[in-house]
Design a protein around this motif. Structure first.
Motif, PDB file in Angstrom:
ATOM      1  N   ILE A   1       0.849  -1.206   0.000  1.00 32.88           N
ATOM      2  CA  ILE A   1       0.000   0.000   0.000  1.00 32.88           C
ATOM      3  C   ILE A   1       0.881   1.251   0.000  1.00 32.88           C
ATOM      4  CG2 ILE A   1      -1.594   1.378   1.397  1.00 32.88           C
ATOM      5  CD1 ILE A   1      -2.658  -1.394   2.486  1.00 32.88           C
ATOM      6  N   ASN A   2       1.832   1.281   0.913  1.00 26.83           N
ATOM      7  CA  ASN A   2       2.696   2.461   1.007  1.00 26.83           C
ATOM      8  C   ASN A   2       3.471   2.689  -0.289  1.00 26.83           C
ATOM      9  OD1 ASN A   2       1.829   3.072   3.556  1.00 26.83           O
ATOM     10  ND2 ASN A   2       3.581   2.159   4.617  1.00 26.83           N
ATOM     11  N   ALA A   3       3.915   1.603  -0.910  1.00 28.61           N
ATOM     12  CA  ALA A   3       4.669   1.725  -2.165  1.00 28.61           C
ATOM     13  C   ALA A   3       3.781   2.333  -3.257  1.00 28.61           C
ATOM     14  CB  ALA A   3       5.194   0.362  -2.596  1.00 28.61           C
ATOM     15  N   ILE A   4       2.548   1.846  -3.360  1.00 26.35           N
ATOM     16  CA  ILE A   4       1.629   2.363  -4.393  1.00 26.35           C
ATOM     17  C   ILE A   4       1.325   3.839  -4.148  1.00 26.35           C
ATOM     18  CG2 ILE A   4      -0.756   2.263  -5.249  1.00 26.35           C
ATOM     19  CD1 ILE A   4      -0.606  -0.820  -4.803  1.00 26.35           C
ATOM     20  N   LEU A   5       1.001   4.184  -2.896  1.00 27.51           N
ATOM     21  CA  LEU A   5       0.627   5.571  -2.595  1.00 27.51           C
ATOM     22  C   LEU A   5       1.785   6.532  -2.838  1.00 27.51           C
ATOM     23  CD1 LEU A   5      -1.581   5.075   0.609  1.00 27.51           C
ATOM     24  CD2 LEU A   5      -2.322   5.344  -1.769  1.00 27.51           C
ATOM     25  N   ALA A   6       3.006   6.094  -2.535  1.00 29.93           N
ATOM     26  CA  ALA A   6       4.179   6.949  -2.757  1.00 29.93           C
ATOM     27  C   ALA A   6       4.460   7.077  -4.250  1.00 29.93           C
ATOM     28  CB  ALA A   6       5.392   6.368  -2.036  1.00 29.93           C
ATOM     29  N   GLU A   7       4.444   5.962  -4.936  1.00 29.69           N
ATOM     30  CA  GLU A   7       4.774   5.955  -6.363  1.00 29.69           C
ATOM     31  C   GLU A   7       3.760   6.764  -7.174  1.00 29.69           C
ATOM     32  OE1 GLU A   7       4.649   1.830  -7.917  1.00 29.69           O
ATOM     33  OE2 GLU A   7       2.913   2.604  -9.005  1.00 29.69           O
TER      34      GLU A   7
ATOM     35  N   ALA B   1      -5.487   0.530  -3.025  1.00 35.80           N
ATOM     36  CA  ALA B   1      -4.576   0.769  -1.904  1.00 35.80           C
ATOM     37  C   ALA B   1      -5.293   1.525  -0.785  1.00 35.80           C
ATOM     38  CB  ALA B   1      -3.345   1.551  -2.376  1.00 35.80           C
ATOM     39  N   MET B   2      -6.077   2.550  -1.151  1.00 36.06           N
ATOM     40  CA  MET B   2      -6.802   3.328  -0.140  1.00 36.06           C
ATOM     41  C   MET B   2      -7.849   2.472   0.571  1.00 36.06           C
ATOM     42  SD  MET B   2      -5.512   6.340   0.116  1.00 36.06           S
ATOM     43  CE  MET B   2      -6.754   7.258   1.032  1.00 36.06           C
ATOM     44  N   ALA B   3      -8.515   1.592  -0.181  1.00 33.96           N
ATOM     45  CA  ALA B   3      -9.497   0.703   0.447  1.00 33.96           C
ATOM     46  C   ALA B   3      -8.793  -0.267   1.396  1.00 33.96           C
ATOM     47  CB  ALA B   3     -10.270  -0.063  -0.633  1.00 33.96           C
ATOM     48  N   MET B   4      -7.623  -0.730   0.977  1.00 34.25           N
ATOM     49  CA  MET B   4      -6.884  -1.674   1.814  1.00 34.25           C
ATOM     50  C   MET B   4      -6.345  -1.007   3.085  1.00 34.25           C
ATOM     51  SD  MET B   4      -7.164  -4.735   0.638  1.00 34.25           S
ATOM     52  CE  MET B   4      -5.850  -5.625   1.486  1.00 34.25           C
ATOM     53  N   VAL B   5      -6.194   0.322   3.058  1.00 35.56           N
ATOM     54  CA  VAL B   5      -5.817   1.046   4.278  1.00 35.56           C
ATOM     55  C   VAL B   5      -6.851   0.747   5.364  1.00 35.56           C
ATOM     56  CG1 VAL B   5      -5.723   3.353   5.319  1.00 35.56           C
ATOM     57  CG2 VAL B   5      -4.533   2.926   3.164  1.00 35.56           C
ATOM     58  N   ASP B   6      -8.126   0.811   4.981  1.00 33.86           N
ATOM     59  CA  ASP B   6      -9.193   0.546   5.955  1.00 33.86           C
ATOM     60  C   ASP B   6      -9.201  -0.911   6.404  1.00 33.86           C
ATOM     61  OD1 ASP B   6      -9.837   3.161   5.443  1.00 33.86           O
ATOM     62  OD2 ASP B   6     -11.996   2.806   5.387  1.00 33.86           O
ATOM     63  N   VAL B   7      -8.932  -1.824   5.468  1.00 33.67           N
ATOM     64  CA  VAL B   7      -8.911  -3.254   5.807  1.00 33.67           C
ATOM     65  C   VAL B   7      -7.791  -3.525   6.822  1.00 33.67           C
ATOM     66  CG1 VAL B   7      -8.651  -5.604   4.903  1.00 33.67           C
ATOM     67  CG2 VAL B   7      -9.848  -3.884   3.545  1.00 33.67           C
ATOM     68  N   VAL B   8      -6.639  -2.925   6.581  1.00 34.05           N
ATOM     69  CA  VAL B   8      -5.502  -3.105   7.494  1.00 34.05           C
ATOM     70  C   VAL B   8      -5.808  -2.488   8.854  1.00 34.05           C
ATOM     71  CG1 VAL B   8      -3.115  -2.384   7.956  1.00 34.05           C
ATOM     72  CG2 VAL B   8      -3.738  -3.275   5.688  1.00 34.05           C
ATOM     73  N   ARG B   9      -6.331  -1.265   8.834  1.00 33.03           N
ATOM     74  CA  ARG B   9      -6.590  -0.577  10.106  1.00 33.03           C
ATOM     75  C   ARG B   9      -7.626  -1.299  10.944  1.00 33.03           C
ATOM     76  NH1 ARG B   9      -7.946   5.411   9.463  1.00 33.03           N
ATOM     77  NH2 ARG B   9      -7.448   5.413  11.680  1.00 33.03           N
ATOM     78  N   ALA B  10      -8.621  -1.891  10.263  1.00 32.56           N
ATOM     79  CA  ALA B  10      -9.659  -2.617  10.993  1.00 32.56           C
ATOM     80  C   ALA B  10      -9.206  -4.044  11.319  1.00 32.56           C
ATOM     81  CB  ALA B  10     -10.939  -2.649  10.167  1.00 32.56           C
ATOM     82  N   ASP B  11      -8.031  -4.421  10.827  1.00 31.22           N
ATOM     83  CA  ASP B  11      -7.514  -5.780  10.997  1.00 31.22           C
ATOM     84  C   ASP B  11      -8.537  -6.819  10.518  1.00 31.22           C
ATOM     85  OD1 ASP B  11      -5.834  -7.830  11.583  1.00 31.22           O
ATOM     86  OD2 ASP B  11      -5.883  -7.604  13.763  1.00 31.22           O
ATOM     87  N   GLU B  12      -9.012  -6.593   9.289  1.00 26.33           N
ATOM     88  CA  GLU B  12     -10.043  -7.463   8.706  1.00 26.33           C
ATOM     89  C   GLU B  12      -9.501  -8.182   7.466  1.00 26.33           C
ATOM     90  OE1 GLU B  12     -13.111  -8.313   9.532  1.00 26.33           O
ATOM     91  OE2 GLU B  12     -13.661  -6.917  11.124  1.00 26.33           O
ATOM     92  N   MET B  13      -8.227  -8.566   7.503  1.00 25.14           N
ATOM     93  CA  MET B  13      -7.614  -9.203   6.333  1.00 25.14           C
ATOM     94  C   MET B  13      -8.354 -10.477   5.931  1.00 25.14           C
ATOM     95  SD  MET B  13      -5.292  -6.946   6.118  1.00 25.14           S
ATOM     96  CE  MET B  13      -4.379  -7.483   4.682  1.00 25.14           C
TER      97      MET B  13
END
Ligand SMILES: [Zn+2]
Ligand SMILES: [Zn+2]
Length: 178
Positions: free
Chosen positions: A78-84, A119-131
């Motif tokens: 996610i971080n790589a995509i958002l930075a790139e 990537a932005m949607a996965m930010v929420d998945v990671v934060r909610a720990d809902e992998m």
């Protein structure tokens, strides 16, 4: 609801894109790409060239990697995509969606938008720990990704075809034993 509506849409679009790569590939024409674009309510410029089609097809492996990654790996991706993509989160309101975040301008090409939106949607998945909402299909020999947003996390198959196929296989196995 587990996730905000725009997050649900972004994850759904990403899962459908990833699963389109499963043989027989169901994203081989511009018409198929435009149908996907329309179905998922993308805003901005509608893709219309074979170059755009190829670019979207080419990001599918990366989207797949992100959707099925473990939590810490997902963070790196996610971080790589958002930075790139030099993503800049902005609150926007359009169509049926109330204030939500877009981190990429709608005039950027569809493959870049898909990457950033996933990537932005996965930010929420990671934060909610809902992998665990994202799994591989339980059907034998299927690499499909399953997005399970059901309350009791009961979804196991990427499609009804896979569900039926597995039910038939289980039935045959039971009958063979008796
Ligand atoms: Zn939006
Ligand atoms: Zn499947």
């Amino acid at each position: 609801m587990v996730f905000a509506p725009d997050v649900v849409e972004a994850l759904g679009a990403a899962a459908e894109l990833v699963n389109s790569a499963i043989e027989p590939d169901s994203l081989t024409t511009i018409a198929q790409l435009q149908a996907l674009f329309d179905d998922w309510g993308y805003t901005g410029s509608r893709p219309r060239t074979s170059r755009e089609l190829e670019a979207v097809r080419a990001v599918r492996p990366r989207l797949r990697e992100l959707l099925v990654a473990d939590r810490d790996t997902a963070v790196e991706l996610i971080n790589a995509i958002l930075a790139e993509q030099q993503a800049i989160p902005q609150l926007v309101r359009h169509d049926h969606l109330d204030w939500h975040i877009h981190a990429i301008s709608p005039d950027r090409p569809m493959h870049e938008r898909t990457l950033v939106e996933t990537a932005m949607a996965m930010v929420d998945v990671v934060r909610a720990d809902e992998m665990r909402r994202l799994q591989l299909c339980a059907a034998q020999d299927c690499d499909g990704v399953v997005l399970d947003l059901s309350r009791n996390r009961s979804r196991r198959f990427c499609s009804t075809t896979c569900g039926n196929r597995s039910a038939q296989a289980a039935f045959r196995a039971r009958r063979a034993r008796t």
